[in-house]
Design a protein around this motif. Structure first.
Motif, mmCIF file in Angstrom:
data_model
loop_
_atom_site.group_PDB
_atom_site.id
_atom_site.type_symbol
_atom_site.label_atom_id
_atom_site.label_comp_id
_atom_site.label_asym_id
_atom_site.label_seq_id
_atom_site.Cartn_x
_atom_site.Cartn_y
_atom_site.Cartn_z
ATOM 1 N N GLN A 1 0.807 -1.257 0.110
ATOM 2 C CA GLN A 1 -0.049 -0.037 -0.003
ATOM 3 C C GLN A 1 0.662 1.390 0.179
ATOM 4 O OE1 GLN A 1 -2.675 -0.326 3.303
ATOM 5 N NE2 GLN A 1 -3.709 -2.005 2.292
ATOM 6 N N VAL A 2 0.267 2.101 -0.644
ATOM 7 C CA VAL A 2 1.264 3.500 -0.728
ATOM 8 C C VAL A 2 0.165 4.541 -0.175
ATOM 9 C CG1 VAL A 2 2.072 5.215 -2.318
ATOM 10 C CG2 VAL A 2 2.543 2.743 -2.660
ATOM 11 N N GLN A 3 0.899 5.596 0.540
ATOM 12 C CA GLN A 3 -0.109 6.737 0.892
ATOM 13 C C GLN A 3 0.811 8.242 0.438
ATOM 14 O OE1 GLN A 3 1.638 4.421 3.406
ATOM 15 N NE2 GLN A 3 -0.146 3.512 2.994
ATOM 16 N N LEU A 4 -0.181 8.829 -0.073
ATOM 17 C CA LEU A 4 0.446 10.266 -0.761
ATOM 18 C C LEU A 4 0.002 11.167 0.139
ATOM 19 C CD1 LEU A 4 -0.684 9.556 -4.440
ATOM 20 C CD2 LEU A 4 1.477 9.273 -3.405
ATOM 21 N N PHE A 29 7.874 0.040 -4.881
ATOM 22 C CA PHE A 29 8.617 -0.909 -5.797
ATOM 23 C C PHE A 29 9.109 0.006 -6.980
ATOM 24 C CE2 PHE A 29 4.820 -2.133 -7.521
ATOM 25 C CZ PHE A 29 3.981 -2.442 -6.507
ATOM 26 N N SER A 30 7.994 0.340 -7.636
ATOM 27 C CA SER A 30 8.525 0.983 -9.144
ATOM 28 C C SER A 30 7.449 1.907 -9.137
ATOM 29 C CB SER A 30 8.527 -0.021 -10.269
ATOM 30 O OG SER A 30 8.812 0.571 -11.376
ATOM 31 N N ILE A 31 7.736 3.290 -9.303
ATOM 32 C CA ILE A 31 6.880 4.293 -9.546
ATOM 33 C C ILE A 31 7.015 4.465 -11.042
ATOM 34 C CG2 ILE A 31 6.333 6.697 -9.352
ATOM 35 C CD1 ILE A 31 7.137 6.348 -6.459
ATOM 36 N N ASN A 32 5.981 4.672 -11.699
ATOM 37 C CA ASN A 32 6.184 4.995 -13.218
ATOM 38 C C ASN A 32 5.926 6.512 -13.508
ATOM 39 O OD1 ASN A 32 6.820 2.247 -13.794
ATOM 40 N ND2 ASN A 32 4.550 1.838 -14.324
ATOM 41 N N THR A 33 4.658 6.776 -13.072
ATOM 42 C CA THR A 33 4.212 8.312 -13.417
ATOM 43 C C THR A 33 3.580 8.992 -11.811
ATOM 44 O OG1 THR A 33 3.790 7.381 -15.606
ATOM 45 C CG2 THR A 33 2.847 9.895 -14.660
ATOM 46 N N ALA A 91 -9.035 25.421 -7.369
ATOM 47 C CA ALA A 91 -9.583 24.327 -7.548
ATOM 48 C C ALA A 91 -8.857 23.413 -6.290
ATOM 49 C CB ALA A 91 -9.194 23.710 -8.680
ATOM 50 N N VAL A 92 -9.427 22.206 -5.953
ATOM 51 C CA VAL A 92 -8.913 21.277 -5.006
ATOM 52 C C VAL A 92 -7.731 20.436 -5.847
ATOM 53 C CG1 VAL A 92 -8.950 19.241 -3.736
ATOM 54 C CG2 VAL A 92 -10.719 21.045 -3.584
ATOM 55 N N TYR A 93 -6.400 20.353 -5.804
ATOM 56 C CA TYR A 93 -5.349 19.743 -6.529
ATOM 57 C C TYR A 93 -5.031 18.368 -5.626
ATOM 58 C CZ TYR A 93 -4.796 23.939 -9.387
ATOM 59 O OH TYR A 93 -4.717 25.160 -10.087
ATOM 60 N N TYR A 94 -5.233 17.368 -6.597
ATOM 61 C CA TYR A 94 -4.835 16.196 -5.916
ATOM 62 C C TYR A 94 -3.702 15.390 -6.664
ATOM 63 C CZ TYR A 94 -9.928 16.055 -4.725
ATOM 64 O OH TYR A 94 -11.198 16.482 -4.267
ATOM 65 N N CYS A 95 -2.751 14.888 -5.769
ATOM 66 C CA CYS A 95 -1.513 14.281 -6.315
ATOM 67 C C CYS A 95 -1.955 12.680 -6.695
ATOM 68 C CB CYS A 95 -0.595 14.059 -5.009
ATOM 69 S SG CYS A 95 0.713 13.188 -5.375
ATOM 70 N N HIS A 96 -1.228 12.384 -7.717
ATOM 71 C CA HIS A 96 -1.617 10.850 -8.457
ATOM 72 C C HIS A 96 -0.407 10.300 -8.852
ATOM 73 C CE1 HIS A 96 -2.487 8.849 -12.351
ATOM 74 N NE2 HIS A 96 -3.476 8.264 -11.796
ATOM 75 N N LEU A 97 -0.544 8.999 -8.419
ATOM 76 C CA LEU A 97 0.838 8.120 -8.512
ATOM 77 C C LEU A 97 0.487 6.925 -9.291
ATOM 78 C CD1 LEU A 97 3.488 7.554 -6.239
ATOM 79 C CD2 LEU A 97 2.320 5.661 -6.935
ATOM 80 N N VAL A 98 1.346 6.166 -10.154
ATOM 81 C CA VAL A 98 1.199 4.942 -10.822
ATOM 82 C C VAL A 98 2.320 4.201 -10.756
ATOM 83 C CG1 VAL A 98 0.648 3.760 -12.825
ATOM 84 C CG2 VAL A 98 -0.551 5.966 -12.598
ATOM 85 N N TYR A 107 -2.931 5.316 -7.267
ATOM 86 C CA TYR A 107 -3.162 6.079 -5.991
ATOM 87 C C TYR A 107 -3.444 7.419 -6.079
ATOM 88 C CZ TYR A 107 -0.561 1.757 -4.521
ATOM 89 O OH TYR A 107 -0.199 0.461 -4.390
ATOM 90 N N TRP A 108 -4.234 8.089 -4.891
ATOM 91 C CA TRP A 108 -4.621 9.716 -5.068
ATOM 92 C C TRP A 108 -4.085 10.065 -3.677
ATOM 93 C CZ3 TRP A 108 -6.240 11.992 -9.176
ATOM 94 C CH2 TRP A 108 -6.892 11.235 -10.371
ATOM 95 N N GLY A 109 -3.839 11.263 -3.483
ATOM 96 C CA GLY A 109 -3.568 12.209 -2.495
ATOM 97 C C GLY A 109 -4.953 12.597 -2.041
ATOM 98 N N GLN A 110 -4.977 13.249 -0.777
ATOM 99 C CA GLN A 110 -6.191 13.968 -0.184
ATOM 100 C C GLN A 110 -6.646 15.196 -0.622
ATOM 101 O OE1 GLN A 110 -2.935 14.184 1.076
ATOM 102 N NE2 GLN A 110 -3.092 16.141 1.995
ATOM 103 N N GLY A 111 -6.035 15.679 -1.393
ATOM 104 C CA GLY A 111 -6.301 16.910 -2.088
ATOM 105 C C GLY A 111 -5.996 18.196 -1.231
#
Length: 118
Positions: A1-4, A29-33, A91-98, A107-111
């Motif tokens: 599990q990943v937390q942002l 283990f391996s962050i692509n984007t 706006a509300v800005y959300y972090c995004h990770l793949v 995964y998504w951040g809390q905003g």
């Protein structure tokens, strides 16, 4: 599990600058984007900017020339430098990770709230 975890949101006047940060932790283990999406009042969530592991960036037309995305792979962190801010950037800005192993994980951040107003 990943937390942002996001930080850096706030209130700024038109023409001002703000920087958002997002740090990933957990089973990495391996962050692509990594990147940022935003959702303004009354609008759908939209892509703002992304950056790949190799450093390839992509920006929405509305922020090109004003926003800069950067990534620190060693720290599992992504930054969004926002300059020449406009009220329509509010706006509300959300972090995004793949990341991937045998499949793709998203995964998504809390905003983080960004408000541009005089």
């Amino acid at each position: 599990q990943v937390q942002l975890v996001e930080s850096g949101g706030g209130l700024v006047q038109p023409g001002g600058s703000l920087r958002l940060s997002c740090t990933a932790s957990g089973t990495i283990f391996s962050i692509n984007t990594m990147g940022w999406y935003r959702q303004a009042p009354g609008k759908q969530r939209e892509l703002v900017a992304t950056v790949t592991k190799g450093g390839l960036t992509n920006y929405a037309d509305s922020v090109k020339g004003r926003f800069t995305i950067s990534r620190d792979n060693a720290k599992n962190m992504v930054l969004l430098q926002m300059n020449s801010l406009k009220p329509e950037d509010t706006a509300v800005y959300y972090c995004h990770l793949v990341q991937t192993d045998w499949k793709r994980y998203i995964y998504w951040g809390q905003g983080a709230q960004v408000t541009v107003s005089s």
